[in-house]
Enzyme design. Sequence first.
Site, PDB file in Angstrom:
ATOM      1  N   VAL A 269      -6.649   6.741  -3.153  1.00 37.15           N
ATOM      2  CA  VAL A 269      -6.462   8.054  -3.760  1.00 37.15           C
ATOM      3  C   VAL A 269      -6.326   7.938  -5.279  1.00 37.15           C
ATOM      4  O   VAL A 269      -5.999   6.890  -5.800  1.00 37.15           O
ATOM      5  CB  VAL A 269      -5.198   8.755  -3.216  1.00 37.15           C
ATOM      6  CG1 VAL A 269      -5.453   9.290  -1.831  1.00 37.15           C
ATOM      7  CG2 VAL A 269      -3.988   7.839  -3.242  1.00 37.15           C
ATOM      8  N   VAL A 272      -8.149   6.808 -10.859  1.00 35.95           N
ATOM      9  CA  VAL A 272      -8.730   5.505 -11.183  1.00 35.95           C
ATOM     10  C   VAL A 272      -9.689   5.079 -10.070  1.00 35.95           C
ATOM     11  O   VAL A 272     -10.828   4.655 -10.330  1.00 35.95           O
ATOM     12  CB  VAL A 272      -7.637   4.440 -11.409  1.00 35.95           C
ATOM     13  CG1 VAL A 272      -8.257   3.089 -11.669  1.00 35.95           C
ATOM     14  CG2 VAL A 272      -6.746   4.835 -12.582  1.00 35.95           C
ATOM     15  N   GLU A 293     -10.935   5.639   4.106  1.00 37.13           N
ATOM     16  CA  GLU A 293     -10.167   6.684   4.795  1.00 37.13           C
ATOM     17  C   GLU A 293     -10.349   8.031   4.105  1.00 37.13           C
ATOM     18  O   GLU A 293     -10.593   9.028   4.745  1.00 37.13           O
ATOM     19  CB  GLU A 293      -8.695   6.307   4.917  1.00 37.13           C
ATOM     20  CG  GLU A 293      -8.123   5.768   3.621  1.00 37.13           C
ATOM     21  CD  GLU A 293      -6.661   5.427   3.730  1.00 37.13           C
ATOM     22  OE1 GLU A 293      -6.170   5.145   4.823  1.00 37.13           O
ATOM     23  OE2 GLU A 293      -5.988   5.454   2.699  1.00 37.13           O
ATOM     24  N   ILE A 363       1.437   0.959  -8.538  1.00 36.53           N
ATOM     25  CA  ILE A 363       2.407   1.319  -9.567  1.00 36.53           C
ATOM     26  C   ILE A 363       2.632   0.121 -10.481  1.00 36.53           C
ATOM     27  O   ILE A 363       2.562   0.240 -11.691  1.00 36.53           O
ATOM     28  CB  ILE A 363       3.710   1.825  -8.916  1.00 36.53           C
ATOM     29  CG1 ILE A 363       3.443   3.222  -8.331  1.00 36.53           C
ATOM     30  CG2 ILE A 363       4.860   1.864  -9.922  1.00 36.53           C
ATOM     31  CD1 ILE A 363       4.529   3.770  -7.468  1.00 36.53           C
ATOM     32  N   GLY A 387      -2.841   4.030   3.476  1.00 33.93           N
ATOM     33  CA  GLY A 387      -3.692   3.048   4.135  1.00 33.93           C
ATOM     34  C   GLY A 387      -3.871   1.787   3.322  1.00 33.93           C
ATOM     35  O   GLY A 387      -4.623   0.888   3.715  1.00 33.93           O
TER      36      GLY A 387
HETATM   37  O1  0RQ Z   1       3.057   9.700 -13.534  1.00 35.67           O
HETATM   38  O2  0RQ Z   1       2.392  11.772 -12.407  1.00 35.67           O
HETATM   39  O3  0RQ Z   1       4.234  11.740 -14.086  1.00 35.67           O
HETATM   40  O4  0RQ Z   1       1.844  11.391 -14.807  1.00 35.67           O
HETATM   41  O5  0RQ Z   1       2.816   7.283 -11.704  1.00 35.67           O
HETATM   42  O6  0RQ Z   1      -0.008   7.207 -11.862  1.00 35.67           O
HETATM   43  O7  0RQ Z   1      -1.811   6.129 -13.158  1.00 35.67           O
HETATM   44  O8  0RQ Z   1      -2.002   8.605 -12.552  1.00 35.67           O
HETATM   45  O9  0RQ Z   1      -2.238   6.740 -10.857  1.00 35.67           O
HETATM   46  O10 0RQ Z   1      -2.668   8.876  -9.498  1.00 35.67           O
HETATM   47  O11 0RQ Z   1      -3.882   6.675  -9.125  1.00 35.67           O
HETATM   48  O12 0RQ Z   1      -1.464   6.968  -8.497  1.00 35.67           O
HETATM   49  C1  0RQ Z   1       0.034   4.039  -6.812  1.00 35.67           C
HETATM   50  C2  0RQ Z   1       0.974   6.330  -7.021  1.00 35.67           C
HETATM   51  C3  0RQ Z   1      -1.086   5.653  -8.304  1.00 35.67           C
HETATM   52  C4  0RQ Z   1      -1.223   6.009  -5.830  1.00 35.67           C
HETATM   53  C5  0RQ Z   1      -0.314   5.501  -6.983  1.00 35.67           C
HETATM   54  C6  0RQ Z   1       3.259   6.914 -13.005  1.00 35.67           C
HETATM   55  C7  0RQ Z   1       2.229   7.512 -13.945  1.00 35.67           C
HETATM   56  C8  0RQ Z   1       1.951   8.839 -13.267  1.00 35.67           C
HETATM   57  C9  0RQ Z   1       0.640   8.218 -11.162  1.00 35.67           C
HETATM   58  P1  0RQ Z   1       2.862  11.282 -13.726  1.00 35.67           P
HETATM   59  P2  0RQ Z   1      -1.566   7.227 -12.189  1.00 35.67           P
HETATM   60  P3  0RQ Z   1      -2.666   7.400  -9.474  1.00 35.67           P
HETATM   61  C10 0RQ Z   1      -5.645   5.408   0.288  1.00 35.67           C
HETATM   62  C11 0RQ Z   1      -4.745   4.352  -0.248  1.00 35.67           C
HETATM   63  C12 0RQ Z   1      -0.360   4.341  -2.477  1.00 35.67           C
HETATM   64  C13 0RQ Z   1      -1.193   4.805  -1.338  1.00 35.67           C
HETATM   65  C14 0RQ Z   1      -2.585   4.258  -1.320  1.00 35.67           C
HETATM   66  C15 0RQ Z   1      -0.580   5.818  -4.455  1.00 35.67           C
HETATM   67  C16 0RQ Z   1       2.019   8.479 -11.784  1.00 35.67           C
HETATM   68  O13 0RQ Z   1      -2.433   5.320  -5.870  1.00 35.67           O
HETATM   69  O14 0RQ Z   1       0.184   6.632  -4.002  1.00 35.67           O
HETATM   70  O15 0RQ Z   1      -2.972   3.410  -2.097  1.00 35.67           O
HETATM   71  N1  0RQ Z   1      -0.913   4.705  -3.767  1.00 35.67           N
HETATM   72  N2  0RQ Z   1      -3.376   4.755  -0.403  1.00 35.67           N
HETATM   73  O16 0RQ Z   1       2.749   7.642 -15.233  1.00 35.67           O
HETATM   74  C17 0RQ Z   1       6.625   4.106 -13.433  1.00 35.67           C
HETATM   75  C18 0RQ Z   1       5.032   2.397 -13.325  1.00 35.67           C
HETATM   76  C19 0RQ Z   1       4.012   3.397 -13.208  1.00 35.67           C
HETATM   77  C20 0RQ Z   1       4.422   4.733 -13.202  1.00 35.67           C
HETATM   78  C21 0RQ Z   1       2.246   4.625 -12.993  1.00 35.67           C
HETATM   79  N3  0RQ Z   1       4.718   1.093 -13.351  1.00 35.67           N
HETATM   80  N4  0RQ Z   1       6.306   2.796 -13.428  1.00 35.67           N
HETATM   81  N5  0RQ Z   1       5.715   5.093 -13.312  1.00 35.67           N
HETATM   82  N6  0RQ Z   1       3.297   5.457 -13.079  1.00 35.67           N
HETATM   83  N7  0RQ Z   1       2.671   3.351 -13.097  1.00 35.67           N
HETATM   84  C22 0RQ Z   1      -5.187   6.833   0.453  1.00 35.67           C
HETATM   85  C23 0RQ Z   1      -4.156   7.089   1.500  1.00 35.67           C
HETATM   86  O17 0RQ Z   1      -3.603   6.214   2.015  1.00 35.67           O
HETATM   87  C24 0RQ Z   1      -3.829   8.419   1.941  1.00 35.67           C
END
Ligand code: 0RQ
Length: 504
Positions: A269, A272, A293, A363, A387
């Site tokens: 999701v 990126v 998925e 993250i 997933g």
């Molecule tokens: O914060 O929303 O306040 O702006 O986290 O980060 O860079 O926009 O990245 O939307 O791709 O999400 C891992 C959460 C990344 C997502 C995750 C903050 C950043 C921002 C979002 P804001 P980005 P994305 C298939 C696979 C798990 C499930 C998965 C996820 C917000 O990809 O949920 O992979 N993955 N499923 O500022 C503190 C850090 C940070 C941070 C980013 N190191 N510390 N905050 N942020 N890095 C789909 C399914 O399974 C359904």
Amino acid sequence: AIERIHHSGLHNKIMTAEQAVEFVKDGMLVGVSGFTGAGYPKALPTAIAEHAKTEHAQGKPFAIKLITGASTAPECDGVLAEAKALSFRSPYQSDPTLRAAINKGEVAYTDVHLSHIEQQVRFGFFGEMDIAIIEVVGITEDGKLIPSTSVGVSNQWVKSAKKIIIEVNTLQNPKLETMHDIFVDIGTPPNRRPLLLLNSDDHIGDYYIDCDTDKIAAIVFTHNTDRNSKFTEPDDISKRIAAHIIEFFSNEVKHGRLTENLLPFQSGVGNVANAVLAGLQDSPFSELTGFTEVLQDGMLDLILSGKMQSASATALSFSPEALQRFDDNIDFLRDKIILRPQEITNHPELIRRLGVISINAMIEADIYGNVNSTHIMGTKLMNGIGGSGDFARNAMYTFFVTPSVAKNGAISCLVPMVSHHDHTEHDVMFIVTEQGIADLRGKSPRQRAQLIINNCAHPDYRDALQDYFDRAEKTAQGVHTPHLLGEALSWHQRFVETGDMRVK
Ligand code: 0RQ
């Protein structure tokens, strides 16, 4: 609307959402359809939330336990959380209101690999499922359900639940019929047999979900869109991440380790992940396939342009513009997109057999290659593992991607030690930031650390990571995975205290 229900014996079950709410009682375990903002019920959740508010106003308790396929939308998770109508939630969510309630401790949330949730319900880990609420495009003459934009867990909930409420969404394209592949005969140990899906576009099941129509308590009509979140145009950072991955594949092809058709893609999701797929559009690769998925805009456009031949997924998670392109081209797409139960799309056996290329956002990662996908500063839940674990452990190529810093540079996404573990060093093959790519395959922990620091860390944090690693190597009791235990999480602690990981 009624013509969507071809089984005339069911017409007497039609009612309003407000009437159907009477079947939902305090304390019940409720399973709903829906996966990443697609195919979730649109009417009952609001009706349940309103009912909960009325009960609460009279001093009566009312909360349900809710299990879905994956994330839903403001008009499902959002309204229920807002009305304090949830006591429990699993296996994945991404709604801001619900997230806040979970982090306040008001809703108990259990994070589960998405390929596990159906069997965990079957095995009774969550107790008996009282009601399933399932969105469909329509019902066939013989009472079978035609799923909408996601399959997710729908087939399993229809089987497991004691009662079923159907939402027929007349806004969903009726031409979705026959785009699904519902395989249910997964078996129970010790009598499981191999899953005979040998190519990502094989059909192994039925178009429809079998349903015991006697269990249908209510049928409700809706006419609402899915969540259809907008994607931001790939920014410079995402484009650089995508470029590193594409260059890596070019190199694999050059060395004969992959053909120019690569291997089936899974992409996670977010923006990126979507940008990486968009980047494949201008790549030299051809006749690509998807075994994923969530099918987002990036993958749809690869299929429409002819770059990708077919894609198997459990949900269509499109922006409004992509949904329009999907609807306009549905006759062309019909034999190229296959929607399956999430137990199949995320099945370890199939991911391993097909040799999937898995790309998920994260993250943070630590210098040894452990990945945190779910928790901010170790304690606050973001979404859930989704997933990503199903794919990461079993794929042929496992990538985790992130910008090297977050919050305008106040946070380094590469840290000495991750503040929460979702994917261990054993499951992570490539870490990619806009700075570069670290190929961790075959490397020892210390070799990995040097690669991650050199190739992935942001220049603002590189020296501090190198300093941590050097001192740990000198003073740790064991130097297989050198750590300074008192300092390993100090970067996070500094951020919690000062709002910045950098030493001022
Ligand atoms: O914060 O929303 O306040 O702006 O986290 O980060 O860079 O926009 O990245 O939307 O791709 O999400 C891992 C959460 C990344 C997502 C995750 C903050 C950043 C921002 C979002 P804001 P980005 P994305 C298939 C696979 C798990 C499930 C998965 C996820 C917000 O990809 O949920 O992979 N993955 N499923 O500022 C503190 C850090 C940070 C941070 C980013 N190191 N510390 N905050 N942020 N890095 C789909 C399914 O399974 C359904």
